[in-house]
Design an enzyme around this catalytic site. Structure first.
Site, PDB file in Angstrom:
ATOM      1  N   HIS A   1      38.793  38.726  50.010  1.00 47.03           N
ATOM      2  CA  HIS A   1      38.644  40.172  49.799  1.00 47.03           C
ATOM      3  C   HIS A   1      37.227  40.662  50.107  1.00 47.03           C
ATOM      4  CE1 HIS A   1      42.662  40.952  48.419  1.00 47.03           C
ATOM      5  NE2 HIS A   1      42.601  39.947  47.549  1.00 47.03           N
TER       6      HIS A   1
ATOM      7  N   SER B   1      43.980  40.206  41.313  1.00 51.57           N
ATOM      8  CA  SER B   1      43.975  38.944  42.053  1.00 51.57           C
ATOM      9  C   SER B   1      43.746  37.741  41.153  1.00 51.57           C
ATOM     10  CB  SER B   1      42.856  38.959  43.095  1.00 51.57           C
ATOM     11  OG  SER B   1      43.030  40.000  44.004  1.00 51.57           O
TER      12      SER B   1
END
Lengths: 469, 469
Positions: free
Chosen positions: A408, A292
């Site tokens: 997340h 990410s």
């Protein structure tokens, strides 16, 4: 045109509830007309909607007084039902109050949502509202936005969304949308797109029946031997890992397509369903991880460096000891002493009067430092350390400051590893100095971690990423 | 088990909002457990849900008092925004009040709806609620039902529903559902089902993504030369009209599959979309009509006849003239004089002391009259006349008393023709003396008629069906 569109809006709202039929054509006209308006005209229209069709406060006050009087005449307990429930008149009044507290534009939204194309228009309308609110934070517009957001959350309930695996067999018009909306790692050309949908990859989209032909959000997955530490490994993995040898499903890109759905977490349900689907289809896959971006890191670091420089400057220019003492309480050692030394030394004699923070701040203003092995070596240790701190310690209202981290972590992931020079694209360097992070979803901990993060902002991380502050 | 299920419900509701993950497994257990409960246990559970998780009234009262105080301190106008809107604190408090007025079980419903299978369970829950309310009309249960209905309407917004043409190529499990749910003209066997999906026929279903594999409602269409006047023409039309020669799309069966969605009008949007789809695919079709049952006719007529008989009896047995005058104001001439005469004459000398109403009432108690040509001839004229009156004049809260009539009229249809001996099945004779009605949807009037019916209960009918009262 603007006047017409406003008129259609007024007519739509004033038509009695239930007389749907003739309202439909006016709503159609409104929907088409709205899209032709300039931003200024949209602003006027939205302000009129927010204010002229607000809550009917006279009615709310009347009902409240009646409600409170009912309390007095029934005593403190509000009991009236043979089964110990509240009295029927109380239920009735609560229902009326609930209705009365809805803004008048509530029905307009309901009717728009029932129209073909209406949900998409409502998302456009909200995108416009958010753009307006970024410029002028008017209370009535904020209330309009908050109400619309609430309704959108209801209409976009996960029950109404469908998970679809996007493949090369899908329509060109859908694939075009994927290319257009890919927000994390731009898709360069057809070959690039084909690779992302081909062997060793998966792409899943979340669709709503009212917005056919484009996903609301989609996720790109690479099937790899292990968790990748750079985006190059993922994007240029050719030939890819044989699918039967893949042990890791790596989520390397999650893109939302509708700016008007900002703040509505669709990714959470998408991720859960994707993990379940991959788990079922590919029992060899044991790890579910992301690679990410850290979109807010450099911005945070630069403003941190800049404010420290400013404090140092004002101290240097002031002889007032009290003032200096006060400002020093806001100063902090961003750099460790050996980092400070390495950075100052790195630029040689000629600038030695500058502080480490000053040098670092200047270096980071361009991406030139990434081209020098020397500067990279010098900056790696402080940047990795500060990035860890940024991800784990920096919070806003108890939640991770970084938006992707927050996404997340609220879904139940933990921070597994921070990767140096993982994304050397211009965007990657600019956003996060090229650093990327792996979040991992461990099935047995997802629920627990999500709950702890929600309750107290606890962030779980692998022991090797604990920050040295 | 009942105790467990209740416990899961309590735990689900008490878990803080947003800590979704661990709530999921409890909700799963609740959902599966609920379906195993007896009706008595379900009743207990629903009453506990309605009462123990009702509106938090203490909080509502607090917020109301704060709101009304805000009014006093801000004066009558509630103005505070630079743009002339209300003050930000007012918007905030209205939002809090809106939230506080939601019953505590609101979040439980939201969370259930987000679960796989949750929407279906909510429909089951509501079906149980409706069954309970038919027996005991408790205020708290009524409020629970009304709130759940409101939420279901939002979740089942037409935007989330998909129209799908059901064909012989669909899965057996779906087709099995069609056979099971067909409520109007039962499907006898596979050949019957195949015929209904074959040449000259169409079947359309409305699906929600959260309830896959079964339509919420479906409609069966026959493509005919003209509007059919009996169900035999439709069901036994073999070989059927060539599709290219069809000028009429006849809707001969509309079935809802979920009793828990009662009162939520899904048919309206289904019909509109089906008409638009047929129109696009088959330009030769000019008429959109139904051949519909009249489910409430015989029940209405029988109770009418019975009450008239009772009045006549009490008059005959009483010598009190005042009483007789009073009861006579409730008496009416159900039969015209020539009808009365024909009916009385029809049974010959031996029963001539009975009135026409008495004879008719007795005749209609069994279906034997339909086997006699003589009795059919005698009854045809009064039954057709009274059925017209029932459809056009008999209302409940300003709307047609007959549920099917109300359904089509609110969707913008008009009454085209009333058909004698159109459905000679046992059910058809029992419901409506075998009479059926054609409603017609004329595209150019749908909007207007629906609106007039909604606003003032106006029922449009072709001139030949105007009742002679």
């Amino acid at each position: 045109m603007a006047k017409d569109v406003k008129e259609w809006m007024h007519t739509s709202i004033s038509i009695p509830v239930g007389a749907k039929e003739s309202a439909d054509s006016i709503l159609d006209k409104f929907s088409q007309g709205y899209l032709t308006l300039t931003m200024d005209d949209r602003r006027d229209l939205l302000i009129s909607l927010a204010k002229d069709y607000d809550v009917n406060r006279a009615r709310v006050r009347d009902l409240m007084e009646q409600y409170l009087n009912l309390e007095i005449s029934h005593g403190d307990k509000f009991i009236g039902d043979e089964d110990g429930g509240a009295s029927p008149s109380l239920y009735r009044r609560e229902r009326s109050l609930r209705d009365a507290l809805k803004p008048t534009y509530a029905n307009f939204f309901e009717r728009l949502n029932a129209q073909p194309g209406g949900l998409k228009l409502l998302a456009v309308l909200r995108a416009d509202l958010l753009a307006l609110l970024a410029i002028e934070n008017v209370g009535s517009l904020r209330a309009l936005d908050s109400y619309l957001k609430e309704k959108l959350i209801t209409w976009l309930s996960p029950a109404a969304l469908e998970l679809h695996q996007i493949t090369w067999d899908d329509s060109a018009s859908l694939l075009e949308k994927i290319v257009e909306y890919e927000a994390v790692h731009p898709i360069r050309n057809l070959i690039d797109l084909k690779r992302r949908l081909g062997v060793g990859r998966r792409c899943f989209g979340y669709f709503h029946p009212a917005i056919p032909g484009e996903p609301l959000i989609f996720i790109e997955v690479a099937l790899l031997k292990d968790i990748a530490s750079s985006i190059q490994e993922v994007l240029w993995d050719d030939p890819p890992t044989a699918e039967c040898k893949a042990h890791c499903a790596l989520f390397y890109s999650i893109s939302s397509t509708q700016p008007g759905l900002s703040g509505i977490n669709l990714g959470k349900f998408l991720l859960k369903r994707v993990i379940n689907m991959v788990k079922r289809d590919m029992p060899s896959v044991q790890k579910y991880a992301t690679l990410s971006p850290i979109p807010g890191f450099m911005q945070w670091l630069n403003s941190k460096l800049a404010s420290q420089l400013k404090l140092a400057e004002s101290e240097a220019g002031s002889s007032d000891q009290l003032e200096n003492r006060q400002s020093s309480t806001f100063r902090e050692n961003i750099l460790l002493s050996h980092e400070e030394k390495m950075i100052v030394d790195s630029i040689g004699e000629n600038a030695s009067r500058k502080s480490g923070i000053e040098v670092m701040h200047e270096m980071l203003q361009s991406k030139d430092w990434t081209k020098s092995e020397h500067f990279c070596t010098v900056l790696k240790s402080p940047l990795m350390r500060l990035c860890t701190r940024y991800l784990i310690k920096e919070k806003k209202r108890g939640k991770a400051l970084d938006s992707v981290a927050n996404f997340h972590l609220q879904n139940g992931a933990y921070i597994e590893r921070i990767n140096w020079m993982a994304d050397q694209s211009e965007k990657g360097i600019k956003q996060s100095g090229g650093i990327m992070v792996n979040y991992v979803y461990r099935l047995e901990n997802i629920e627990e971690y999500a709950q702890q993060y929600f309750n107290s902002g606890d962030i779980h991380a692998s022991p090797r990423v604990v920050p040295i502050s």
